[in-house]
Design a protein around this motif. Structure first.
Motif, PDB file in Angstrom:
ATOM      1  N   LEU A 433       0.794  -1.223   0.000  1.00 55.03           N
ATOM      2  CA  LEU A 433       0.000   0.000   0.000  1.00 55.03           C
ATOM      3  C   LEU A 433       0.831   1.279   0.000  1.00 55.03           C
ATOM      4  O   LEU A 433       0.533   2.224  -0.733  1.00 55.03           O
ATOM      5  N   GLN A 434       1.878   1.320   0.800  1.00 51.65           N
ATOM      6  CA  GLN A 434       2.589   2.582   0.968  1.00 51.65           C
ATOM      7  C   GLN A 434       3.414   2.996  -0.239  1.00 51.65           C
ATOM      8  O   GLN A 434       3.536   4.195  -0.516  1.00 51.65           O
ATOM      9  N   PRO A 435       3.988   2.070  -1.016  1.00 48.58           N
ATOM     10  CA  PRO A 435       4.632   2.513  -2.267  1.00 48.58           C
ATOM     11  C   PRO A 435       3.655   3.181  -3.229  1.00 48.58           C
ATOM     12  O   PRO A 435       4.055   3.962  -4.089  1.00 48.58           O
ATOM     13  N   MET A 436       2.362   2.868  -3.103  1.00 43.91           N
ATOM     14  CA  MET A 436       1.357   3.510  -3.955  1.00 43.91           C
ATOM     15  C   MET A 436       1.184   4.989  -3.599  1.00 43.91           C
ATOM     16  O   MET A 436       0.729   5.771  -4.441  1.00 43.91           O
ATOM     17  N   GLY A 437       1.501   5.328  -2.338  1.00 43.68           N
ATOM     18  CA  GLY A 437       1.327   6.699  -1.894  1.00 43.68           C
ATOM     19  C   GLY A 437       0.171   6.892  -0.946  1.00 43.68           C
ATOM     20  O   GLY A 437      -0.198   8.031  -0.631  1.00 43.68           O
ATOM     21  N   LEU A 438      -0.431   5.803  -0.472  1.00 42.62           N
ATOM     22  CA  LEU A 438      -1.526   5.905   0.482  1.00 42.62           C
ATOM     23  C   LEU A 438      -0.974   6.322   1.844  1.00 42.62           C
ATOM     24  O   LEU A 438       0.152   5.976   2.203  1.00 42.62           O
ATOM     25  N   PRO A 439      -1.733   7.059   2.647  1.00 47.43           N
ATOM     26  CA  PRO A 439      -1.268   7.487   3.972  1.00 47.43           C
ATOM     27  C   PRO A 439      -0.901   6.295   4.859  1.00 47.43           C
ATOM     28  O   PRO A 439      -1.433   5.191   4.696  1.00 47.43           O
ATOM     29  N   ASP A 440      -0.009   6.529   5.827  1.00 45.03           N
ATOM     30  CA  ASP A 440       0.498   5.447   6.672  1.00 45.03           C
ATOM     31  C   ASP A 440      -0.600   4.768   7.478  1.00 45.03           C
ATOM     32  O   ASP A 440      -0.493   3.566   7.777  1.00 45.03           O
ATOM     33  N   ASP A 441      -1.649   5.489   7.870  1.00 43.71           N
ATOM     34  CA  ASP A 441      -2.667   4.901   8.737  1.00 43.71           C
ATOM     35  C   ASP A 441      -3.826   4.272   7.959  1.00 43.71           C
ATOM     36  O   ASP A 441      -4.797   3.806   8.551  1.00 43.71           O
ATOM     37  N   VAL A 442      -3.706   4.237   6.653  1.00 45.21           N
ATOM     38  CA  VAL A 442      -4.755   3.629   5.831  1.00 45.21           C
ATOM     39  C   VAL A 442      -4.547   2.115   5.771  1.00 45.21           C
ATOM     40  O   VAL A 442      -3.427   1.642   5.535  1.00 45.21           O
ATOM     41  N   ARG A 443      -5.592   1.386   5.985  1.00 42.90           N
ATOM     42  CA  ARG A 443      -5.555  -0.080   5.897  1.00 42.90           C
ATOM     43  C   ARG A 443      -6.599  -0.541   4.871  1.00 42.90           C
ATOM     44  O   ARG A 443      -7.633   0.115   4.681  1.00 42.90           O
ATOM     45  N   VAL A 444      -6.310  -1.674   4.264  1.00 38.31           N
ATOM     46  CA  VAL A 444      -7.247  -2.257   3.291  1.00 38.31           C
ATOM     47  C   VAL A 444      -7.533  -3.694   3.711  1.00 38.31           C
ATOM     48  O   VAL A 444      -6.622  -4.518   3.790  1.00 38.31           O
ATOM     49  N   ILE A 445      -8.793  -3.974   4.027  1.00 49.09           N
ATOM     50  CA  ILE A 445      -9.206  -5.347   4.322  1.00 49.09           C
ATOM     51  C   ILE A 445      -9.871  -5.914   3.075  1.00 49.09           C
ATOM     52  O   ILE A 445     -10.599  -5.207   2.361  1.00 49.09           O
ATOM     53  N   ALA A 446      -9.616  -7.175   2.795  1.00 55.09           N
ATOM     54  CA  ALA A 446     -10.103  -7.759   1.537  1.00 55.09           C
ATOM     55  C   ALA A 446     -10.414  -9.234   1.714  1.00 55.09           C
ATOM     56  O   ALA A 446      -9.879  -9.893   2.613  1.00 55.09           O
TER      57      ALA A 446
END
Length: 490
Positions: A433-446
Motif C-alpha cells: 500500500l505505501q509505495p502507492m502513496g496511500l497514507p500510513d494509517d490507511v488499511r485495506v481489508i479484503a
C-alpha cells in the motif's frame, strides 16, 4: 378412416391385440393408427398399452462369432483335456485376435486357469454366445441380460425401434363414434344454449412453451452477489481487461519474482504482445526498492528485481490485479474511504478435473479506510456471508503473499453437516500500500472466493465441467431454477 375402423371393430370385438397387425389387416397406415389410438385414449374412449420393441443387427464381429464360434470357445478347445499347455504355445497356435479375446473371456467365465501354464477348470462348455447370436439372426427375442451382455461386447448394434399399442379395449367413455363438442361460442350455439354440450375446459393444461433466452446459473448467482455488495454500499471495479502485466498482477502486490505462482506451469503468458508498453515509472521504482531492500518496516526479499519480468504480459490470475490499479489511482488524490468489489473471470494453468478449470470467476471485495483492524474484517465477513445464507462461519490463520495477517474462511454446510472452505481474506501489507502513496494509517481489508463453488452447491452440480465450458447442456440451463441465495427453499 382409422378412427372409424378402430371404434367400429371394438363395437363387435373385445380388443385389438396388436396395432401393427390391425393396420396390416385393415390396410391402414400404422403411424395414423398410433396417433388415433393416442387421441382416443386421451378422451377415455379406449384403453391401450404402449409397446416398444428394439430390433438389432449383428456387427461384423458378431457375424463372425455366429458362424465360427467365439474366441473363448476356441481358446478353451485348444487347452488339452488333461494336463496343461504353456501360454506361449497357445499364442503360437491361435490366431492373434482369437488369443487376445479368448485369453480374457475364458478365465472370466472360469473355463480355464491362467498362468505360465494354462489348464481346464471344467471338461465341457457350451458356446452360449454363439447360440444367442444365432437366435438373433433367426429373429428370436432374447432377455434383457443377454442383450446387455452382447451390447457390452459390441457384438450387436441397434437397427430400428418399433412403437405401437397392444391390448386395445373399450374405455369408460367408449362410443361407436366420437362426439364433436363445440369449442367456440357462436350465434347459432347461443340460440340453442340449453341443448348445447360444450367441450370441457382443461384448467391444468400447460400453454405453449415460450421461445426465449435463459440465464446461465453462474449469471444468476453473480447477480445475487452483486446485489449483496451494492446493498452493503460497495462500488464495482472495472474488470474488462483479461490481459495484465506481471507488474500489476504480481509485483505491485509484493509477490516476489521467484514465487512458484509466476512460473509458466501456473500462469498463461502471452506470446504477442509479450510485454507491456508502459508502467508508472516512479511507482515502479518504489516497488523495485521494497522488493530488493525493503522499507515501510519491512526487510524486503533481498534479491535482484528484474524489470523484464515485471513487463511480461499474462492472462490475469486474480482480479486483485484490478484492485492494485484502483488503489494506486485512489492514492493519487486526496484520500477518500472506498468500498470496492469485482466479479469476473481469471485464468490459471491448472489441471482440469471435476472441481478445477483453467478459467473460472473470482468474487472479490475490499474496504479501504483509516485504522481498519482484523475485527473490522471479521465483522464485515460475518455480515457478508450471513446475507448469503451462511450464518455459521469460522476463521483460521493462513498465508497469502500480499496480506498479513491472513485468514481462511470456512462455512458450515447444514445439509452435509460439515465445514467447507469458502474463501480467503486478510489485510493488505504495508509493502503493497505505501509505495502507492496511500497514507500510513490507511488499511485495506479484503476477501475473495470463487463464483463456481457456491453455484455448484446451489444447483447440486458435482462436475464443474457441466457448469462451465463446452460440456454444458442447454437443456440444463433452460430448466435451472431461480437463484435463492440466503432464502430457504420452500
Amino acid at each position: 378412416m382409422a378412427e372409424e375402423a378402430i371404434l367400429g371393430f371394438l363395437k363387435n370385438n373385445d380388443e385389438i391385440p396388436h396395432s401393427g397387425d390391425f393396420s396390416v389387416e385393415h390396410d391402414l397406415d400404422h403411424e395414423e393408427v398410433k396417433n388415433v389410438i393416442k387421441s382416443l385414449q386421451g378422451f377415455g374412449y379406449i384403453e391401450a398399452k404402449a409397446v416398444r420393441k428394439e430390433f438389432w443387427d449383428l456387427t461384423d464381429e458378431g457375424k463372425k462369432y455366429a458362424a465360427e464360434g467365439t474366441p473363448e470357445f476356441h481358446f478353451f478347445s485348444a487347452v488339452p483335456e488333461e494336463g496343461t499347455i504353456s501360454i506361449d504355445d497357445l499364442r503360437r497356435i491361435l490366431d492373434p485376435s482369437v488369443f487376445q479375446v479368448g485369453s480374457t473371456q475364458a478365465p472370466k467365465k472360469q473355463w480355464v486357469a491362467m498362468g505360465n501354464q494354462v489348464s481346464r477348470m471344467v471338461q465341457h462348455v457350451e458356446d452360449t454366445v454363439k447360440e444367442m447370436l444365432l437366435q438373433m439372426q433367426q429373429g428370436l427375442e432374447l432377455d434383457k441380460e443377454s442383450l446387455k451382455y452382447l451390447k457390452n461386447r459390441k457384438l450387436i448394434i441397434p437397427a430400428k425401434t418399433w412403437t405401437g399399442y397392444s391390448d386395445v379395449k373399450k374405455g369408460p367413455n367408449y362410443a361407436p363414434k366420437r362426439k364433436i363438442f363445440p369449442s367456440d361460442l357462436t350465434r347459432e350455439n347461443l340460440e340453442n344454449w340449453e341443448e348445447l354440450e360444450l367441450k370441457e375446459y382443461n384448467f391444468n393444461a400447460k400453454g405453449q412453451p415460450l421461445d426465449a433466452g435463459h440465464l446461465h446459473p453462474l449469471l444468476k448467482v453473480r447477480k445475487q452477489f452483486k446485489d449483496i455488495f451494492c446493498q452493503m454500499g460497495f462500488e464495482e471495479m472495472p474488470t474488462n481487461n483479461f490481459v495484465e502485466s506481471s507488474f500489476w498482477n504480481f509485483d505491485a502486490l509484493f509477490q516476489p519474482q521467484q514465487h512458484p505462482a509466476r512460473d509458466s506451469h501456473d500462469t498463461f503468458f502471452l506470446k504477442a504482445p509479450s510485454t507491456t508498453r508502459e508502467l508508472p515509472e516512479d511507482y515502479v521504482e518504489r516497488v523495485k526498492q521494497v522488493h530488493e531492500s525493503g522499507g515501510y518496516g519491512s526487510r524486503g526479499y533481498n534479491y535482484e528485481w528484474k524489470r523484464e519480468e515485471a513487463n511480461k504480459n499474462l492472462l490475469r490470475t486474480h482480479t486483485t490485479a484490478v484492485s492494485s490499479r484502483m488503489l494506486y489511482a485512489l492514492a493519487k488524490g486526496p484520500f477518500t474511504p472506498k468500498k470496492y468489489f469485482s466479479i469476473d473471470r481469471v485464468f490459471r494453468n491448472e489441471a482440469v478435473d471435476r472441481t478445477h478449470l483453467a478459467e473460472f470467476h473470482q468474487v472479490e471485495g475490499l474496504i479501504c479506510d483509516r485504522g481498519l483492524t482484523m475485527g473490522d474484517l471479521i465483522g464485515v465477513l460475518q455480515e457478508f456471508f450471513s446475507r448469503l445464507g451462511m450464518s455459521k462461519i469460522r476463521f483460521k490463520p493462513t498465508y497469502n503473499p500480499y496480506t498479513e495477517p491472513s485468514m481462511e474462511i470456512s462455512g458450515y454446510d447444514e445439509a452435509k453437516e460439515e465445514w467447507l472452505e469458502i474463501g480467503n481474506s486478510g489485510i493488505f501489507r504495508p509493502e503493497m500500500l505505501q509505495p502507492m502513496g496511500l497514507p500510513d494509517d490507511v488499511r485495506v481489508i479484503a476477501w475473495g472466493l470463487s463464483l463456481e463453488r457456491p453455484t455448484m452447491i446451489l444447483y447440486k452440480t458435482e462436475n464443474i465441467r457441466e457448469l462451465f465450458g463446452h460440456k454444458v447442456q442447454l437443456k440444463k440451463i433452460k430448466e435451472s431454477r431461480m437463484c435463492r441465495i440466503g432464502i430457504e427453499s420452500a
